[in-house]
Design a protein around this motif. Structure first.
Motif, short mmCIF file in Angstrom:
data_model
loop_
_atom_site.label_atom_id
_atom_site.label_comp_id
_atom_site.label_asym_id
_atom_site.label_seq_id
_atom_site.Cartn_x
_atom_site.Cartn_y
_atom_site.Cartn_z
N MET A 1 3.09 4.36 -1.70
CA MET A 1 2.12 3.13 -0.58
C MET A 1 1.18 2.73 -1.93
SD MET A 1 0.57 1.73 2.72
CE MET A 1 2.29 2.67 3.26
N ALA A 2 0.40 1.21 -2.00
CA ALA A 2 -0.23 0.49 -3.02
C ALA A 2 -1.87 1.11 -2.75
CB ALA A 2 0.07 -1.01 -3.12
N GLU A 3 -2.32 1.19 -4.03
CA GLU A 3 -3.16 1.54 -4.21
C GLU A 3 -4.65 0.13 -3.53
OE1 GLU A 3 -5.47 4.71 -4.04
OE2 GLU A 3 -3.79 5.73 -4.05
N THR A 4 -5.71 0.51 -2.39
CA THR A 4 -6.36 -0.61 -2.19
C THR A 4 -7.47 -1.25 -3.20
OG1 THR A 4 -7.15 0.41 -0.07
CG2 THR A 4 -5.49 -1.12 0.24
N SER A 5 -7.85 -0.04 -4.25
CA SER A 5 -8.95 0.34 -4.59
C SER A 5 -9.05 -1.02 -6.49
CB SER A 5 -9.27 1.29 -5.97
OG SER A 5 -7.70 1.91 -6.39
N ASP A 6 -8.44 -2.06 -5.94
CA ASP A 6 -8.38 -2.66 -6.81
C ASP A 6 -9.07 -3.71 -5.60
OD1 ASP A 6 -8.06 -4.60 -8.48
OD2 ASP A 6 -5.98 -4.38 -9.14
N PRO A 7 -9.98 -4.68 -5.46
CA PRO A 7 -10.68 -5.92 -5.20
C PRO A 7 -9.64 -6.91 -5.05
CG PRO A 7 -12.37 -4.68 -5.65
CD PRO A 7 -11.23 -3.59 -6.75
N GLU A 8 -9.59 -7.07 -6.61
CA GLU A 8 -8.57 -8.11 -7.34
C GLU A 8 -7.85 -8.39 -6.53
OE1 GLU A 8 -8.37 -11.70 -9.50
OE2 GLU A 8 -9.91 -10.82 -8.70
N ASN A 9 -6.54 -7.11 -6.69
CA ASN A 9 -5.40 -7.22 -5.71
C ASN A 9 -5.32 -6.62 -4.75
OD1 ASN A 9 -4.01 -8.43 -8.15
ND2 ASN A 9 -4.53 -6.89 -9.43
N THR A 10 -6.43 -7.12 -3.85
CA THR A 10 -6.56 -7.36 -2.38
C THR A 10 -6.47 -8.57 -1.08
OG1 THR A 10 -7.05 -5.16 -2.82
CG2 THR A 10 -7.34 -5.62 -0.33
N VAL A 11 -5.70 -8.53 -0.73
CA VAL A 11 -5.99 -9.95 -0.35
C VAL A 11 -6.02 -9.23 1.43
CG1 VAL A 11 -4.66 -11.63 0.86
CG2 VAL A 11 -4.40 -11.38 -1.40
N LYS A 12 -6.60 -9.87 2.05
CA LYS A 12 -7.31 -9.86 3.55
C LYS A 12 -7.15 -11.40 4.18
CE LYS A 12 -10.64 -6.04 2.87
NZ LYS A 12 -11.49 -5.77 3.40
N MET A 13 -7.17 -11.39 5.53
CA MET A 13 -6.40 -12.16 6.50
C MET A 13 -6.71 -12.01 7.82
SD MET A 13 -1.69 -13.47 7.21
CE MET A 13 -1.51 -11.94 5.91
N GLU A 14 -7.84 -12.91 7.89
CA GLU A 14 -7.79 -12.97 9.50
C GLU A 14 -7.16 -13.27 10.39
OE1 GLU A 14 -12.55 -13.47 12.06
OE2 GLU A 14 -12.02 -14.30 10.05
N LEU A 15 -6.87 -12.52 11.53
CA LEU A 15 -5.94 -13.18 12.59
C LEU A 15 -6.96 -13.52 13.74
CD1 LEU A 15 -2.78 -11.34 11.77
CD2 LEU A 15 -3.35 -13.52 10.89
N LYS A 16 -6.24 -13.64 15.10
CA LYS A 16 -7.02 -14.32 16.50
C LYS A 16 -7.23 -11.95 16.57
CE LYS A 16 -2.95 -14.34 19.73
NZ LYS A 16 -2.59 -12.63 18.96
N ASP A 17 -6.30 -11.41 16.58
CA ASP A 17 -6.56 -10.02 16.47
C ASP A 17 -7.40 -8.92 15.49
OD1 ASP A 17 -5.35 -10.70 19.41
OD2 ASP A 17 -3.66 -9.92 18.46
N GLY A 18 -7.56 -9.42 14.60
CA GLY A 18 -8.46 -8.85 13.30
C GLY A 18 -8.60 -8.87 12.44
N VAL A 19 -8.58 -8.43 11.34
CA VAL A 19 -8.22 -8.74 9.82
C VAL A 19 -7.16 -7.74 9.16
CG1 VAL A 19 -9.92 -8.72 6.72
CG2 VAL A 19 -10.70 -9.31 9.80
#
Length: 165
Positions: free
Chosen positions: A1-19
């Motif tokens: 699985m891909a790492e999330t330690s790179d903030p430039e290559n991490t996207v966050k999406m807020e939905l009605k039930d959470g992020v």
């Protein structure tokens, strides 16, 4: 699985039930990742609906018209398909939607709700949900008789690149 330690290559999406946290895969699809980040930073995805959601298959979004026929003003992208040995369409995979033309991806994408191996090698994978799949599972589903077209669909409340937090 891909790492999330790179903030430039991490996207966050807020939905009605959470992020939802999505680790981007520039190693697989550098041009598509750049497009997702560009549109995200422009606020393009904020408020865009999940117009087609098929239970046990995928949730599709990214069309500002909500019809499944629209896209951004940017030109379509050339396909960056992955070999199944590199990446597969597993639950949580984020991949570009397109027409019959393999080089027609623009702004629409889908999140796999289950493993869908028949899509491998035919759609450009650009990311993987690493947190918040429960929020994705809460997206309103459309009837199978209408190919998942959703009436009164849920939307992306806000989407941002983690480096910009």
């Amino acid at each position: 699985m891909a790492e999330t330690s790179d903030p430039e290559n991490t996207v966050k999406m807020e939905l009605k039930d959470g992020v939802v946290t999505i680790a981007l895969r520039p190693d697989l699809a550098p041009n598509h990742v750049e497009r997702i980040k560009t549109l995200t930073r422009q606020g393009f995805y904020n408020g865009v609906v999940f117009h087609r959601v098929i239970e046990g298959f995928m949730a599709q979004t990214g069309d500002p018209t909500g019809t499944g026929m629209g896209g951004s003003d940017l030109p379509d992208l050339k396909a960056e398909f992955s070999e199944p040995s590199q990446a597969r369409h597993l639950r949580g995979t984020c991949s570009m939607a397109r027409t019959q033309n393999p080089n027609s991806a623009n702004s629409q994408f889908f999140i796999c709700l289950a493993d869908v191996p028949h899509l491998d090698g035919q759609y450009t994978i650009w990311g993987q949900v690493v947190d918040g799949m429960d929020a994705v599972d809460g997206i309103k589903v459309g009837p199978s008789a209408r190919n998942g077209k959703v009436d009164d669909p849920d939307s992306i409340l806000k989407m941002w690149v983690a480096a910009d937090e």
